[in-house]
Enzyme design. Structure first.
Site, PDB file in Angstrom:
ATOM      1  N   THR A   1       5.110   3.280   7.690  1.00 37.40           N
ATOM      2  CA  THR A   1       4.866   4.725   7.756  1.00 37.40           C
ATOM      3  C   THR A   1       5.178   5.317   9.130  1.00 37.40           C
ATOM      4  O   THR A   1       5.771   6.396   9.231  1.00 37.40           O
ATOM      5  CB  THR A   1       3.405   5.039   7.364  1.00 37.40           C
TER       6      THR A   1
ATOM      7  N   HIS B   1      -0.954  -5.993   5.636  1.00 39.69           N
ATOM      8  CA  HIS B   1      -0.232  -4.809   5.156  1.00 39.69           C
ATOM      9  C   HIS B   1      -0.950  -3.580   5.705  1.00 39.69           C
ATOM     10  O   HIS B   1      -2.139  -3.610   5.971  1.00 39.69           O
ATOM     11  CB  HIS B   1      -0.233  -4.766   3.628  1.00 39.69           C
ATOM     12  N   GLY B   2      -0.188  -2.491   5.827  1.00 42.95           N
ATOM     13  CA  GLY B   2      -0.795  -1.272   6.333  1.00 42.95           C
ATOM     14  C   GLY B   2      -0.925  -1.312   7.843  1.00 42.95           C
ATOM     15  O   GLY B   2      -1.971  -0.962   8.411  1.00 42.95           O
TER      16      GLY B   2
ATOM     17  N   HIS C   1      -2.512   1.132   3.346  1.00 44.17           N
ATOM     18  CA  HIS C   1      -1.125   1.543   3.507  1.00 44.17           C
ATOM     19  C   HIS C   1      -1.076   3.031   3.833  1.00 44.17           C
ATOM     20  O   HIS C   1      -1.919   3.799   3.392  1.00 44.17           O
ATOM     21  CB  HIS C   1      -0.349   1.345   2.200  1.00 44.17           C
ATOM     22  N   GLY C   2      -0.076   3.430   4.567  1.00 44.63           N
ATOM     23  CA  GLY C   2       0.164   4.861   4.762  1.00 44.63           C
ATOM     24  C   GLY C   2      -0.548   5.420   5.967  1.00 44.63           C
ATOM     25  O   GLY C   2      -1.016   4.690   6.850  1.00 44.63           O
TER      26      GLY C   2
ATOM     27  N   ASN D   1       3.139  -6.012   8.254  1.00 43.33           N
ATOM     28  CA  ASN D   1       4.012  -5.079   7.528  1.00 43.33           C
ATOM     29  C   ASN D   1       3.852  -3.674   8.087  1.00 43.33           C
ATOM     30  O   ASN D   1       2.718  -3.204   8.297  1.00 43.33           O
ATOM     31  CB  ASN D   1       3.631  -5.071   6.041  1.00 43.33           C
TER      32      ASN D   1
ATOM     33  N   ASP E   1       9.384  -6.895  -0.640  1.00 44.51           N
ATOM     34  CA  ASP E   1       7.998  -6.491  -0.398  1.00 44.51           C
ATOM     35  C   ASP E   1       7.398  -5.918  -1.692  1.00 44.51           C
ATOM     36  O   ASP E   1       8.028  -5.088  -2.354  1.00 44.51           O
ATOM     37  CB  ASP E   1       8.013  -5.418   0.716  1.00 44.51           C
ATOM     38  N   HIS E   2       6.210  -6.368  -2.042  1.00 48.67           N
ATOM     39  CA  HIS E   2       5.492  -5.868  -3.232  1.00 48.67           C
ATOM     40  C   HIS E   2       6.306  -5.997  -4.516  1.00 48.67           C
ATOM     41  O   HIS E   2       6.366  -5.062  -5.318  1.00 48.67           O
ATOM     42  CB  HIS E   2       5.077  -4.399  -3.045  1.00 48.67           C
TER      43      HIS E   2
HETATM   44  P1  13P Z   1       2.207   1.077   6.622  1.00 43.96           P
HETATM   45  O1  13P Z   1       3.129   2.027   5.899  1.00 43.96           O
HETATM   46  O2  13P Z   1       0.801   1.538   6.649  1.00 43.96           O
HETATM   47  O3  13P Z   1       2.737   0.729   7.971  1.00 43.96           O
HETATM   48  O4  13P Z   1       2.199  -0.269   5.761  1.00 43.96           O
HETATM   49  C1  13P Z   1       3.404  -0.888   5.459  1.00 43.96           C
HETATM   50  C2  13P Z   1       3.199  -2.010   4.508  1.00 43.96           C
HETATM   51  O5  13P Z   1       2.150  -2.583   4.413  1.00 43.96           O
HETATM   52  C3  13P Z   1       4.351  -2.419   3.685  1.00 43.96           C
HETATM   53  O6  13P Z   1       4.053  -3.411   2.764  1.00 43.96           O
END
Ligand code: 13P
Length: 411
Positions: free
Chosen positions: A234, A209-210, A181-182, A231, A82-83
């Site tokens: 968090t 993502h997020g 994200h987060g 994805n 990932d990333h």
């Molecule tokens: P969250 O942490 O917001 O769930 O996002 C995870 C993510 O996008 C990992 O690539």
């Protein structure tokens, strides 16, 4: 064996209107909880390892466990970097066992993003490994690391997305339509119209993502508009953290008391997501339609016509060079224990997939080593490539039309 081609997995999800969870893991507790929850739901799952988390665990050591968990699992599993930021990190991910790669050059200008992504796609496709690109910018960083990702959301446009996919050849696209994200502050406002336009223009599996903090209705609308991979991290980290805090408040002391039941806490959230995203009960059908992911053993048995000293140079140079070729996972240089046998030496080079047989043979580093060191001295040799004998049965269930269908939509 349940490690499967990620391209087949996500194409199945895309065609059948559900999303596979890509759950980022940072410890064995996460790994076990994610796989157990997927098995409980009989759902496909993606074990995801984010480069931004590599400060917290040893990627190489963790990958050994991730691969073992994937192979012994009873549900279809893919392993995703990932990333990943660079060609080198993508190549390292493949060497360690990832069979899907995300390239995140989303902070670069479009043309630079395309050039950098294209190079990674060429390398990964040479190993038959699909690539997820990102266009636009999903702000924040998964979990605790929000401050490490600067900047505001940059939305993906359908026109640029089409141009980007055509020029880079990515297999899946992560889009920016309002998620971050987060930890979320309130419910985000997602641009579903934009997502629908992107889906119509591309017709390939889209990625969000997020995932943390979105509502059930938002997830449903994302999936209805082409999102086949979500994805998520968090909320899992928070569930684990809250469990540890609860254990401490009940007087826990020492490591095992503090982490007691965190697998349960993480697994409960993973299961909720899998059911919400429609993956539950899909494992059997998907297994029948996916190609198994198989490493290939490239074996060479040989004799050397040169002196012992030159033989050491031939072998040492091979060990140094061959391991750096994309798609090579391991290089073993052997010398027989039985000197009366037909061959004195062997190479066992493990490839990530059958596709690497060709790319390895033609790679300039291999060609140069073989012509300069190996072939002039190893005229007496036999070379064979092996895939797992029993894995081939599953391969017959694959749907080879899938890739052409998806590619046909893009052009
Ligand atoms: P969250 O942490 O917001 O769930 O996002 C995870 C993510 O996008 C990992 O690539």
């Amino acid at each position: 064996m349940a490690l499967v081609h990620m391209r087949d997995m996500l194409n199945h999800a895309y065609r059948n209107g559900y999303a596979v969870g890509a759950f980022d893991l940072v410890s064995l507790d996460f790994l076990q909880a994610i796989v157990d929850a997927a098995e409980k739901c009989q759902a496909p799952v993606i074990l995801s390892l984010a480069e931004s988390h590599f400060d917290y665990f040893d990627f190489e050591l963790t990958m050994a466990a991730v691969e073992a968990a994937a192979r012994r699992s009873t549900v279809p599993v893919a392993i995703h970097l990932d990333h990943g930021a660079t060609l080198e990190s993508a190549q390292q991910g493949i060497r360690l066992g990832c069979n899907g790669i995300m390239v995140d050059n989303s902070l670069l200008a479009l043309e630079q993003n395309i050039t950098a992504t294209r190079a990674i796609v060429e390398m990964a496709h040479g190993c038959d490994i699909p690539v997820e690109g990102e266009l636009g910018y999903v702000a924040g960083v998964e979990g605790e690391d929000a401050e490490r990702h600067p900047g505001d959301i940059v939305y993906t446009s359908a026109e640029e997305a089409w141009h980007y996919v055509e020029r880079t050849g990515v297999d899946f696209l992560a889009v920016s339509i309002g998620t971050v994200h987060g930890r979320m502050q309130g419910e985000p406002d997602l641009d579903f119209e934009r997502l629908a336009q992107i889906n119509e223009a591309l017709n390939l599996p889209l990625v969000i993502h997020g995932g943390t903090g979105l509502s059930p209705t938002q997830f449903q609308r994302l999936i209805a508009n082409g999102v086949a991979k979500i994805n998520y991290y968090t909320a899992l980290a928070d569930a684990a953290g809250e469990q540890i805090a609860a254990n401490l408040s009940r007087g826990a002391r020492g490591y095992t008391q503090c982490v007691k039941d965190i697998q349960l806490a993480i697994g409960t959230e993973v299961e909720r997501c899998i059911r919400l995203w429609g993956g539950s009960g899909r494992a059997t059908e998907l297994m029948q339609q996916c190609r198994p992911w198989q490493n290939v053993e490239h074996l060479i048995f040989y004799n050397l016509s040169c002196s012992e000293q030159d033989a050491e140079t031939v072998i040492a140079e091979g060990e140094r060079v061959l391991a750096t070729i994309p798609g090579v996972r391991q290089v073993f240089a052997g010398k027989t224990l039985d000197e009366s046998g037909q061959y004195r030496y062997c190479w066992r080079v493990q490839f990530a997939s059958a596709a690497v047989v060709d790319t390895y043979r033609d790679h300039p580093l291999h060609v140069s080593y073989a012509n300069t060191y190996f072939r002039p001295n190893a005229g007496d040799r036999v070379t064979l490539d092996f895939a797992p004998a029993l894995g081939l049965r599953l391969q017959q269930g694959a749907d080879p039309s899938t890739d052409q269908q998806i590619a046909g939509h893009i052009s």
